[in-house]
Design a protein around this motif. Structure first.
Motif, PDB file in Angstrom:
ATOM      1  N   GLU A 127       0.833  -1.213   0.000  1.00 23.23           N
ATOM      2  CA  GLU A 127       0.000   0.000   0.000  1.00 23.23           C
ATOM      3  C   GLU A 127       0.862   1.256   0.000  1.00 23.23           C
ATOM      4  OE1 GLU A 127      -3.180   0.397   2.705  1.00 23.23           O
ATOM      5  OE2 GLU A 127      -3.851  -1.680   2.541  1.00 23.23           O
ATOM      6  N   GLU A 128       1.941   1.235   0.798  1.00 26.42           N
ATOM      7  CA  GLU A 128       2.830   2.395   0.860  1.00 26.42           C
ATOM      8  C   GLU A 128       3.479   2.666  -0.496  1.00 26.42           C
ATOM      9  OE1 GLU A 128       6.483   4.700   1.376  1.00 26.42           O
ATOM     10  OE2 GLU A 128       6.377   2.584   0.815  1.00 26.42           O
ATOM     11  N   LYS A 129       3.842   1.614  -1.198  1.00 26.07           N
ATOM     12  CA  LYS A 129       4.453   1.774  -2.516  1.00 26.07           C
ATOM     13  C   LYS A 129       3.455   2.363  -3.508  1.00 26.07           C
ATOM     14  CE  LYS A 129       7.052  -0.789  -6.026  1.00 26.07           C
ATOM     15  NZ  LYS A 129       7.589  -2.122  -6.418  1.00 26.07           N
ATOM     16  N   GLU A 130       2.196   1.941  -3.423  1.00 26.02           N
ATOM     17  CA  GLU A 130       1.162   2.484  -4.314  1.00 26.02           C
ATOM     18  C   GLU A 130       0.846   3.938  -3.983  1.00 26.02           C
ATOM     19  OE1 GLU A 130      -2.063  -0.176  -3.715  1.00 26.02           O
ATOM     20  OE2 GLU A 130      -1.256  -1.763  -4.992  1.00 26.02           O
ATOM     21  N   PHE A 131       0.971   4.309  -2.706  1.00 21.51           N
ATOM     22  CA  PHE A 131       0.664   5.683  -2.281  1.00 21.51           C
ATOM     23  C   PHE A 131       1.816   6.642  -2.581  1.00 21.51           C
ATOM     24  CE2 PHE A 131       0.976   8.928   1.104  1.00 21.51           C
ATOM     25  CZ  PHE A 131      -0.185   9.637   0.824  1.00 21.51           C
ATOM     26  N   ARG A 132       3.023   6.129  -2.761  1.00 20.46           N
ATOM     27  CA  ARG A 132       4.203   6.985  -2.900  1.00 20.46           C
ATOM     28  C   ARG A 132       4.061   8.030  -4.010  1.00 20.46           C
ATOM     29  NH1 ARG A 132       9.204   3.280  -2.962  1.00 20.46           N
ATOM     30  NH2 ARG A 132       8.040   2.402  -1.204  1.00 20.46           N
ATOM     31  N   PRO A 133       3.572   7.692  -5.232  1.00 21.65           N
ATOM     32  CA  PRO A 133       3.405   8.740  -6.261  1.00 21.65           C
ATOM     33  C   PRO A 133       2.446   9.848  -5.828  1.00 21.65           C
ATOM     34  CG  PRO A 133       3.285   6.553  -7.232  1.00 21.65           C
ATOM     35  CD  PRO A 133       3.247   6.359  -5.753  1.00 21.65           C
ATOM     36  N   VAL A 134       1.374   9.485  -5.098  1.00 23.29           N
ATOM     37  CA  VAL A 134       0.435  10.486  -4.595  1.00 23.29           C
ATOM     38  C   VAL A 134       1.135  11.412  -3.610  1.00 23.29           C
ATOM     39  CG1 VAL A 134      -1.739  10.837  -3.348  1.00 23.29           C
ATOM     40  CG2 VAL A 134      -1.482   8.878  -4.895  1.00 23.29           C
ATOM     41  N   PHE A 135       1.980  10.842  -2.767  1.00 26.52           N
ATOM     42  CA  PHE A 135       2.737  11.628  -1.791  1.00 26.52           C
ATOM     43  C   PHE A 135       3.651  12.639  -2.490  1.00 26.52           C
ATOM     44  CE2 PHE A 135       6.800  11.969   0.579  1.00 26.52           C
ATOM     45  CZ  PHE A 135       6.338  12.676   1.673  1.00 26.52           C
ATOM     46  N   ARG A 193       3.405  13.837  -5.558  1.00 26.46           N
ATOM     47  CA  ARG A 193       2.619  14.872  -6.252  1.00 26.46           C
ATOM     48  C   ARG A 193       2.071  15.899  -5.271  1.00 26.46           C
ATOM     49  NH1 ARG A 193       0.593  10.433  -9.314  1.00 26.46           N
ATOM     50  NH2 ARG A 193      -1.303  10.398  -8.035  1.00 26.46           N
ATOM     51  N   GLY A 194       1.585  15.425  -4.117  1.00 31.89           N
ATOM     52  CA  GLY A 194       1.044  16.345  -3.119  1.00 31.89           C
ATOM     53  C   GLY A 194       2.088  17.324  -2.619  1.00 31.89           C
ATOM     54  N   ILE A 195       3.289  16.819  -2.346  1.00 30.97           N
ATOM     55  CA  ILE A 195       4.369  17.694  -1.886  1.00 30.97           C
ATOM     56  C   ILE A 195       4.752  18.692  -2.976  1.00 30.97           C
ATOM     57  CG2 ILE A 195       6.787  17.763  -1.176  1.00 30.97           C
ATOM     58  CD1 ILE A 195       4.987  16.717   0.996  1.00 30.97           C
ATOM     59  N   VAL A 249      -0.581  24.163   1.638  1.00 37.80           N
ATOM     60  CA  VAL A 249      -0.274  23.509   2.914  1.00 37.80           C
ATOM     61  C   VAL A 249      -1.241  22.351   3.163  1.00 37.80           C
ATOM     62  CG1 VAL A 249      -0.210  23.826   5.410  1.00 37.80           C
ATOM     63  CG2 VAL A 249       0.779  25.555   3.908  1.00 37.80           C
ATOM     64  N   TYR A 250      -2.503  22.511   2.749  1.00 37.77           N
ATOM     65  CA  TYR A 250      -3.487  21.430   2.884  1.00 37.77           C
ATOM     66  C   TYR A 250      -2.998  20.171   2.167  1.00 37.77           C
ATOM     67  CZ  TYR A 250      -7.792  18.776   2.191  1.00 37.77           C
ATOM     68  OH  TYR A 250      -8.734  17.771   2.150  1.00 37.77           O
ATOM     69  N   LEU A 251      -2.514  20.343   0.940  1.00 30.37           N
ATOM     70  CA  LEU A 251      -2.013  19.189   0.179  1.00 30.37           C
ATOM     71  C   LEU A 251      -0.807  18.560   0.865  1.00 30.37           C
ATOM     72  CD1 LEU A 251      -2.243  20.610  -3.457  1.00 30.37           C
ATOM     73  CD2 LEU A 251      -3.736  18.899  -2.416  1.00 30.37           C
ATOM     74  N   ILE A 252       0.125  19.396   1.310  1.00 29.03           N
ATOM     75  CA  ILE A 252       1.346  18.889   1.934  1.00 29.03           C
ATOM     76  C   ILE A 252       1.039  18.149   3.227  1.00 29.03           C
ATOM     77  CG2 ILE A 252       3.512  19.574   3.046  1.00 29.03           C
ATOM     78  CD1 ILE A 252       3.653  21.898   1.034  1.00 29.03           C
TER      79      ILE A 252
END
Length: 327
Positions: A188-196, A198-200, A242-245
């Protein structure tokens, strides 16, 4: 099953971290990581030690055709009896709670940043002679809305804290994951990494872009009403960034807590526990300074700079405190 896969499976089933296994084998954590990724293999002396720790034969480790996992792992004797075990159900419930909490905390932080926006807009209207007959009335209404927004943010923070209170041990105590849980969380963490990422990236870009209109207006000598409106626009963009980050960072932190990596390794947990008093005192002081300067001088369009400056200073000061404590 190849050697690297067997090493990872055995360590996970035993509930040992890479650091703990490395300590028992008298090697670095990086060595264990390389063995489990297949980029290198342990020497024969380490193979013998590994077989002794896990209570298995060297044949199981060295022969790929032997895939059946031994029934019990001797490494269980290294587990303290009081170490909690996190089941797949608990891990799933925790990650779901973190996902909801990430939205709440991000919204609360966003509300705190947005709270001066009505004050700035109302002040701009009063300067232009619109809606409000005087700046005092505009300021009073704006401060009322500001306090209401901050109060709403505080409610969100408290509700989220109560919701996650039962999982506090994941951040402060040592625990182990049940068999198979680490693999699920890592996936799950690997799948979430691209979202993380992009958000940053998008969040940081919004914070930078937010300053552009105000800088242009200042250079062009815009009227006070326009400048106040652009300050409000700046805060809106900063709040969104900041909300996204904050949202993606909190979710990433949830995965790190379960996997006990990054800031939540056993060593870092001990450091953070010792530095809790410093962290609370520092941010309490920064908050008091921010509110004091903002209310006394009514310069909300400028005083927000205190937060990024305080964040950079916090990283530097905390590093110095950690170094001093280490000595």
């Amino acid at each position: 099953m190849i050697l690297s896969e067997k090493l990872l499976t055995l360590r996970t089933r035993a509930g040992l971290s890479q650091e703990e296994l490395a300590e028992k084998l008298n090697v670095s954590r990086q060595s264990v990581s390389k063995w489990e990724s297949g980029s290198s293999i342990p020497g024969i002396d380490k193979i013998l030690e590994i077989s002794r720790i896990y209570g298995i034969s060297t044949d199981y480790l060295l022969k790929d055709e032997m895939e059946e996992l031994p029934g019990e792992v001797v490494a269980d004797v290294f587990r303290p009896e009081n170490v909690r075990e996190v089941s797949v159900e608990t891990a799933t419930e925790y990650l779901a709670a973190v996902k909801v909490g990430a939205r709440r905390i991000a919204l609360g932080v966003g509300l705190c940043i947005l709270s001066p926006v009505p004050l700035l807009i109302f002040s701009g209207m009063s300067v232009s002679g619109l809606v409000f007959p005087s700046e005092e009335i505009a300021g009073g209404v704006g401060v009322g809305v500001l306090l209401a927004a901050v109060a709403a943010a505080v409610v969100l923070f408290i509700l989220n804290g109560l919701r996650l209170d039962e999982y506090e041990y994941l951040e402060k105590e040592k625990f182990r994951l049940s068999y198979g849980v680490a693999g699920i969380v890592e996936k799950e963490e690997k799948e979430f990494r691209p979202v993380f990422y992009r958000g940053i990236a998008f969040g940081a870009a919004l914070c930078v872009i937010a300053c552009v209109p105000l800088v242009i207006a200042a250079a062009a000598g815009a009227a006070e009403g326009i400048t106040l409106s652009l300050c409000a626009f700046l805060l809106i963009l900063v709040a969104l960034g900041v909300y996204l980050i904050v949202r993606v960072s909190i979710r990433k932190g949830g995965y790190d807590r379960l996997l006990q990596q990054g800031d939540y390794t056993e060593e870092n947990k001990q450091k953070n526990k010792r530095l809790e008093v410093f962290d609370g005192a520092y941010w309490g002081f920064v908050t008091a300074v921010y509110l004091g300067i903002s209310f006394v001088f009514m310069n909300w369009h400028i005083s927000w700079v205190i937060w990024p400056v305080a964040a950079v200073a916090f990283a530097a000061i905390r590093s110095i405190v950690v170094a001093i404590k280490g000595k």
